[in-house]
Design a protein around this motif. Structure first.
Motif, mmCIF file in Angstrom:
data_model
loop_
_atom_site.group_PDB
_atom_site.id
_atom_site.type_symbol
_atom_site.label_atom_id
_atom_site.label_comp_id
_atom_site.label_asym_id
_atom_site.label_seq_id
_atom_site.Cartn_x
_atom_site.Cartn_y
_atom_site.Cartn_z
ATOM 1 N N PHE A 46 1.092 -1.191 0.147
ATOM 2 C CA PHE A 46 -0.065 -0.034 0.024
ATOM 3 C C PHE A 46 0.957 1.167 0.177
ATOM 4 O O PHE A 46 2.185 1.325 0.293
ATOM 5 N N GLY A 47 0.242 2.542 -0.151
ATOM 6 C CA GLY A 47 0.883 3.599 -0.237
ATOM 7 C C GLY A 47 0.976 4.116 1.278
ATOM 8 O O GLY A 47 0.150 3.516 2.086
ATOM 9 N N VAL A 48 1.924 4.928 1.508
ATOM 10 C CA VAL A 48 2.102 5.294 2.824
ATOM 11 C C VAL A 48 1.384 6.676 3.188
ATOM 12 O O VAL A 48 2.030 7.541 2.492
ATOM 13 N N LYS A 49 0.326 6.631 3.816
ATOM 14 C CA LYS A 49 -0.410 8.007 3.927
ATOM 15 C C LYS A 49 0.326 8.907 5.070
ATOM 16 O O LYS A 49 0.698 10.182 4.718
ATOM 17 N N THR A 50 0.452 8.589 6.001
ATOM 18 C CA THR A 50 1.150 9.247 7.334
ATOM 19 C C THR A 50 1.930 8.463 8.093
ATOM 20 O O THR A 50 2.025 7.248 8.204
ATOM 21 N N MET A 51 3.165 8.980 8.597
ATOM 22 C CA MET A 51 3.872 8.349 9.666
ATOM 23 C C MET A 51 4.157 9.466 10.522
ATOM 24 O O MET A 51 3.814 10.516 10.621
ATOM 25 N N GLY A 52 4.255 9.013 11.894
ATOM 26 C CA GLY A 52 4.274 9.719 13.104
ATOM 27 C C GLY A 52 4.926 8.841 14.100
ATOM 28 O O GLY A 52 5.183 7.771 14.055
ATOM 29 N N TRP A 53 4.957 9.644 15.150
ATOM 30 C CA TRP A 53 5.569 9.192 16.529
ATOM 31 C C TRP A 53 4.445 9.343 17.570
ATOM 32 O O TRP A 53 3.788 10.290 17.798
ATOM 33 N N TYR A 54 4.121 8.276 18.442
ATOM 34 C CA TYR A 54 3.376 8.100 19.587
ATOM 35 C C TYR A 54 4.434 7.815 20.808
ATOM 36 O O TYR A 54 5.409 7.231 20.690
ATOM 37 N N ARG A 55 3.963 8.349 21.968
ATOM 38 C CA ARG A 55 4.710 7.709 23.127
ATOM 39 C C ARG A 55 3.886 7.230 24.271
ATOM 40 O O ARG A 55 2.512 7.619 24.140
ATOM 41 N N GLN A 56 4.357 6.280 25.083
ATOM 42 C CA GLN A 56 3.566 5.905 26.136
ATOM 43 C C GLN A 56 4.625 5.565 27.366
ATOM 44 O O GLN A 56 5.511 5.198 27.315
ATOM 45 N N VAL A 57 3.943 5.792 28.531
ATOM 46 C CA VAL A 57 4.469 5.653 29.788
ATOM 47 C C VAL A 57 3.658 4.399 30.445
ATOM 48 O O VAL A 57 2.499 4.424 30.148
ATOM 49 N N PRO A 58 4.628 3.545 31.063
ATOM 50 C CA PRO A 58 3.650 2.299 31.589
ATOM 51 C C PRO A 58 2.559 2.853 32.382
ATOM 52 O O PRO A 58 2.780 3.616 33.451
ATOM 53 N N GLY A 59 1.444 2.037 32.185
ATOM 54 C CA GLY A 59 0.380 2.302 32.803
ATOM 55 C C GLY A 59 -0.570 3.230 32.528
ATOM 56 O O GLY A 59 -1.850 3.971 33.139
ATOM 57 N N ASN A 60 0.031 4.180 31.404
ATOM 58 C CA ASN A 60 -0.911 5.310 30.643
ATOM 59 C C ASN A 60 -1.164 4.835 29.516
ATOM 60 O O ASN A 60 -0.380 3.905 28.734
ATOM 61 N N GLN A 61 -2.034 5.777 28.886
ATOM 62 C CA GLN A 61 -2.479 5.458 27.415
ATOM 63 C C GLN A 61 -1.174 6.031 26.323
ATOM 64 O O GLN A 61 -0.691 6.756 26.600
ATOM 65 N N ARG A 62 -1.256 5.290 25.166
ATOM 66 C CA ARG A 62 -0.293 5.819 24.340
ATOM 67 C C ARG A 62 -0.979 7.352 23.566
ATOM 68 O O ARG A 62 -2.000 7.314 23.318
#
Length: 122
Positions: free
Chosen positions: A28-44
């Motif tokens: 497939f084509g790549v539409k978006t790329m990005g960064w997310y982060r997560q601390v243990p016990g919290n949502q991404r």
């Protein structure tokens, strides 16, 4: 499909770090790329995204003015330059890839990297 992250590590508050993410193998084509982060016990949570088609960027309020997301021209590679880091930036950072059906605009599969640890000491 491979999503490969690199960078991260340990840095003192006020310092800088760079993250890199490359994806390959998708039909497939790549539409978006990005960064997310997560601390243990919290949502991404969202950090920043890059629209691979038009170059639009989106940042979380907590990183605006400090982080810069960019891409390598012609490649499915993005970078995250993190400046003026604070202890609250400590988290596992995940690269996200959203694909699309080329020519149709229909969303395709979504992929995640394995995560890379960023630790900011006070």
């Amino acid at each position: 499909v491979e999503v490969v992250e690199s960078g991260g590590g340990l840095v003192e508050a006020g310092g800088s770090l760079d993250l890199t993410c490359t994806t390959s193998g998708s039909h497939f084509g790549v539409k978006t790329m990005g960064w997310y982060r997560q601390v243990p016990g919290n949502q991404r949570e969202l950090v920043a995204t890059f629209d691979m088609g038009n170059g639009d960027t989106n940042y979380a309020d907590s990183v605006k003015g400090r982080f810069v997301i960019s891409r390598e021209n012609g490649k499915n590679t993005i970078y995250l330059r993190m400046n003026t880091l604070i202890p609250e930036d400590t988290a596992i950072y995940y690269c996200n890839v959203v694909t699309e059906v080329v020519g149709w605009g229909t969303r395709g599969p979504e992929y995640w990297g394995q995560g890379t640890q960023v630790t900011v000491s006070s």
